[in-house]
Design an enzyme around this catalytic site. Structure first.
Site, PDB file in Angstrom:
ATOM      1  N   SER A  40       0.819  -1.217   0.000  1.00  0.00           N
ATOM      2  CA  SER A  40       0.000   0.000   0.000  1.00  0.00           C
ATOM      3  C   SER A  40       0.858   1.275   0.000  1.00  0.00           C
ATOM      4  O   SER A  40       1.645   1.505   0.922  1.00  0.00           O
ATOM      5  CB  SER A  40      -0.903  -0.002   1.236  1.00  0.00           C
ATOM      6  OG  SER A  40      -1.323   1.298   1.551  1.00  0.00           O
TER       7      SER A  40
HETATM    8  N1  LIG Z   1      -6.455   8.551   1.713  1.00  0.00           N
HETATM    9  C1  LIG Z   1      -6.140   7.317   2.406  1.00  0.00           C
HETATM   10  C2  LIG Z   1      -6.241   6.158   1.442  1.00  0.00           C
HETATM   11  C3  LIG Z   1      -6.027   4.840   2.148  1.00  0.00           C
HETATM   12  C4  LIG Z   1      -6.392   3.659   1.266  1.00  0.00           C
HETATM   13  O1  LIG Z   1      -7.126   3.804   0.262  1.00  0.00           O
HETATM   14  N2  LIG Z   1      -5.888   2.488   1.645  1.00  0.00           N
HETATM   15  C5  LIG Z   1      -6.231   1.289   0.942  1.00  0.00           C
HETATM   16  C6  LIG Z   1      -5.000   0.419   0.767  1.00  0.00           C
HETATM   17  S1  LIG Z   1      -3.869   1.200  -0.325  1.00  0.00           S
HETATM   18  C7  LIG Z   1      -7.242   0.511   1.792  1.00  0.00           C
HETATM   19  O2  LIG Z   1      -7.127   0.476   2.988  1.00  0.00           O
HETATM   20  N3  LIG Z   1      -8.248  -0.107   1.151  1.00  0.00           N
HETATM   21  C8  LIG Z   1      -9.242  -0.863   1.829  1.00  0.00           C
HETATM   22  C9  LIG Z   1     -10.563  -0.194   1.883  1.00  0.00           C
HETATM   23  O3  LIG Z   1     -10.686   0.992   1.484  1.00  0.00           O
HETATM   24  O4  LIG Z   1     -11.529  -0.822   2.331  1.00  0.00           O
HETATM   25  C10 LIG Z   1      -4.750   7.412   3.023  1.00  0.00           C
HETATM   26  O5  LIG Z   1      -3.940   8.189   2.521  1.00  0.00           O
HETATM   27  O6  LIG Z   1      -4.499   6.747   4.033  1.00  0.00           O
END
Ligand SMILES: N[C@@H](CCC(=O)N[C@@H](CS)C(=O)NCC(=O)O)C(=O)O
Length: 219
Positions: A12
């Site tokens: 990530s």
């Molecule tokens: N804007 C957030 C984005 C975080 C994000 O999209 N993380 C993804 C992994 S890269 C995630 O956790 N996806 C799972 C979900 O949204 O349920 C940040 O910068 O932390």
């Protein structure tokens, strides 16, 4: 000092931005891997900590903070020996914030908008429009860099960690053409000189790129 726990996974980009910040600040931390494909972020326990169910998530002794940009700002404000990575001067801070919001909205989201439908719903046909958003991200980044060494001038800030973690992952969906974007290429090479960068960022970025290699057709 309180105990810091970071929940995340190496592939990530936003997680890697937080790891880069932790390492730059030389902070001890525990790292707990969350397997998104096994839906570990949707468990009752995780949702209590972060109802938005995203990683990274920081637990600072029972204070839960999510969104990588908020985490990086918090870490420097609370634990930085100085404000170099996230200046206190309001104007300098506003410029860093602009790059952070750019990453959150215009650089990382186009990548997420392609990768999430694939990871969760096996969607491999990507409309050209989505790819254009990635290209716009590259274009803006190249432009922002100008003649500077880093995104906010001569000094590295958390904006470089956040945008760098994303930019080094974008080739998963669109190859970064070093001839078209020479400033991005030189900036990434500069970041690679950090002693912990390979371990904390590039290994995960390469894994991410491999996971998505040849998975998409653009329509
Ligand atoms: N804007 C957030 C984005 C975080 C994000 O999209 N993380 C993804 C992994 S890269 C995630 O956790 N996806 C799972 C979900 O949204 O349920 C940040 O910068 O932390």
């Amino acid at each position: 000092m309180s105990k810091l726990v970071l929940y995340g996974l190496d592939v990530s980009p936003p997680v890697r931005a937080c790891l880069l910040t932790l390492r730059a600040l030389e902070l001890p931390y525990e790292y707990i891997e969350v397997d998104l494909l096994s839906r570990e972020h949707l468990t009752e326990d995780f949702l209590k900590k972060n109802p938005q169910h995203t990683v990274p998530l920081l637990d600072d002794n029972g204070t839960y903070i999510w969104d990588s940009h908020a985490i990086c700002c918090y870490l420097v404000d609370k634990y930085g020996k100085n404000d170099e990575l996230y200046p206190k001067d309001v104007v300098k801070r506003a410029f860093v914030n602009q790059r952070l919001y750019f990453d959150a909205s215009a650089l990382f989201m186009p990548l997420r908008n392609i990768s999430v439908p694939y990871f969760y719903h096996n969607v491999s046909e990507v409309p050209q429009e989505k790819l254009n958003n990635v290209k716009d991200g590259y274009r803006h980044l190249e432009n922002f860099l100008g003649d500077n060494k880093y995104l906010n001038g001569d000094t590295m800030t958390i904006a470089d960690f956040c945008c760098g973690a994303t930019a080094s992952s974008l080739p998963a969906v669109l190859k970064m053409d070093a001839e078209e974007f020479p400033k991005i290429a030189a900036w990434l090479r500069r970041l690679e000189k950090l002693p912990y960068y390979e371990e904390v960022n590039n290994t995960g970025a390469q894994k991410y790129i491999e996971m998505l290699k040849n998975k998409f057709t653009y329509v």
